[in-house]
Write a protein that holds these residues in place. Sequence first.
Motif, PDB file in Angstrom:
ATOM      1  N   GLY A  64       0.759  -1.241   0.000  1.00 12.20           N
ATOM      2  CA  GLY A  64       0.000   0.000   0.000  1.00 12.20           C
ATOM      3  C   GLY A  64       0.791   1.293   0.000  1.00 12.20           C
ATOM      4  O   GLY A  64       0.201   2.359   0.060  1.00 12.20           O
ATOM      5  N   VAL A  65       2.114   1.235  -0.049  1.00  5.34           N
ATOM      6  CA  VAL A  65       2.868   2.474  -0.234  1.00  5.34           C
ATOM      7  C   VAL A  65       3.298   2.546  -1.689  1.00  5.34           C
ATOM      8  O   VAL A  65       3.698   1.539  -2.268  1.00  5.34           O
ATOM      9  N   ASP A  66       3.195   3.727  -2.242  1.00  7.95           N
ATOM     10  CA  ASP A  66       3.577   3.885  -3.641  1.00  7.95           C
ATOM     11  C   ASP A  66       5.091   3.970  -3.755  1.00  7.95           C
ATOM     12  O   ASP A  66       5.679   5.018  -3.536  1.00  7.95           O
ATOM     13  N   THR A  67       5.713   2.851  -4.049  1.00 11.86           N
ATOM     14  CA  THR A  67       7.130   2.898  -4.426  1.00 11.86           C
ATOM     15  C   THR A  67       7.189   2.415  -5.865  1.00 11.86           C
ATOM     16  O   THR A  67       6.435   1.533  -6.247  1.00 11.86           O
ATOM     17  N   PRO A  68       8.068   2.999  -6.655  1.00  9.22           N
ATOM     18  CA  PRO A  68       8.143   2.546  -8.041  1.00  9.22           C
ATOM     19  C   PRO A  68       8.777   1.158  -8.136  1.00  9.22           C
ATOM     20  O   PRO A  68       9.204   0.596  -7.120  1.00  9.22           O
ATOM     21  N   SER A  69       8.843   0.637  -9.330  1.00  9.15           N
ATOM     22  CA  SER A  69       9.439  -0.676  -9.541  1.00  9.15           C
ATOM     23  C   SER A  69      10.938  -0.618  -9.240  1.00  9.15           C
ATOM     24  O   SER A  69      11.536   0.450  -9.214  1.00  9.15           O
ATOM     25  N   ARG A  70      11.512  -1.785  -9.015  1.00  8.22           N
ATOM     26  CA  ARG A  70      12.935  -1.902  -8.710  1.00  8.22           C
ATOM     27  C   ARG A  70      13.800  -1.127  -9.708  1.00  8.22           C
ATOM     28  O   ARG A  70      14.802  -0.523  -9.368  1.00  8.22           O
ATOM     29  N   ARG A  71      13.394  -1.205 -10.957  1.00 13.13           N
ATOM     30  CA  ARG A  71      14.123  -0.548 -12.030  1.00 13.13           C
ATOM     31  C   ARG A  71      14.323   0.948 -11.752  1.00 13.13           C
ATOM     32  O   ARG A  71      15.347   1.521 -12.068  1.00 13.13           O
TER      33      ARG A  71
END
Length: 474
Positions: free
Chosen positions: A401-408
């Motif tokens: 539920g936290v907006d973190t982007p993809s690993r990339r």
Amino acid sequence: MPTSDKFRDECGVVAIHAHPEAEKLAYLGLHALQHRGQESAGIVTSDGEHLRQHKAMGLVADIFGGQVLASLRGILAIGHTRYSTAGDSALLNAQPIMVQSNKGAIAIAHNGNLVNAGAIRAKLEGQGSIFQTNSDTEVLVHLIALSREETLPDAIADSLRRVEGAFSLVMISRDRIFAARDPRGFRPLAMGRIPATTGEKKDTVVFASETCAFDLIGAVYERDVKPGELVIVGPEGISSRFYAPSPALSSCIFEQVYFSRPDSVIFGRSVDLSRDNMGRQLAREAPVDADIVVPVPDSGNTAAIGYAAESGIPFRLGLIRNHYIGRTFIEPEQSVRDFGVKLKLNAVHSLLDGKRVILVDDSIVRGTTSRKIVRMIRHAGASQVHMRISCPPTIAPCYYGVDTPSRRELIAANKSIEEIRQFIGADSLAYLSLEGLKKACGDGESTTYCSACYTGKYPTKIDVEEILPVTAAR
Ligand code: AMP
């Protein structure tokens, strides 16, 4: 199959049981939770017989102006404010989600992210269910509607046992409010009370993602909804049941680092205290000889105060924030976000000129903001810029539920600390250690924390095929 590896569902929820102006209290509560989501908001009320709803894109104060609140007049209410990005920002996905079930009309507002929603949805669709939205929350609504249990509380408990992941949710029926947290307690959910005034027979029971909402509506914080607990407030009063046993708790440590407001008590702990401790601990772990400590406002404010207090180096507001624009992070395009840093922050040249500056922020995600800010501070004449971050490097996406982007896109997943230092153009860069962060947040006291974004070790099984990315159906 997911077409995106982004699982964003930052939200705030509020619920009011029995108040003659429940819709107004829900509105005020959402206003206090606006930092948890700025893209859409909704309120569903009950007058004891019928549910009424209004949802729209935009900020709470704009959505519920004019006659809208008057048309929602009710004695029970739930509300939701949601952050998402352009890809999945359709009003369709705004909450609360309201449905007619064989147990009457219900509506649900959810903060968190279900990690097995994709699998459940596929199964339900195979059995003929038709979904209206892309949201994981709708899965819960279908489970409740389809449950063989006879009563609504039993159907809700049964459904909650079937979903996995992060959920702090509030629900409304004709005459009841329900509030529940997932067994690991990922996201916060507080319960409070507005004492009855003369003329009102009963206290008003309220729930909110953060206690800062209580302060605005004159409610007193009582306790958190416990992990694995379902609280029901109805004509017969308050009842509580544990629908599932609670395994090791994994409350989101990022709520303490960034997401919650410092004037809130989260997981039984003052956010301000945690952040001040983070700054102090950071000063002990990563000291540097400098002239001033400058926060990146507002996210670095409290940690910078802690850093300055511990190091004895003066705290100075060397960056000034323009409050009348949204959070730059919500801008969808890279170019817009970069521009947004200048829209949002400006340097105080007279303070920074010739100074060795310790710049404190809560986190580096992509690194683009820090790079711009370091450049801005240098342009203002600073002779050195030492970046200090009040949490460890963010190396893994959040599925809860936290907006973190993809690993990339996560800079720390791809570069060493030295490479990040070079990228942002700082003279030195240091992060708070995980042990230091946990200590600052009182890990092991009122809760234990999930720190998967810093370790890549997830407390639940993660199968990206089973997670319902909110953009999947687009
Ligand atoms: P960047 O490194 O450019 O991606 O942005 C980092 C900034 O974004 C920091 O100042 C944080 O305060 C802020 N930030 C970090 N995580 C989030 C999030 N989930 N939502 C909104 N802002 C965030």
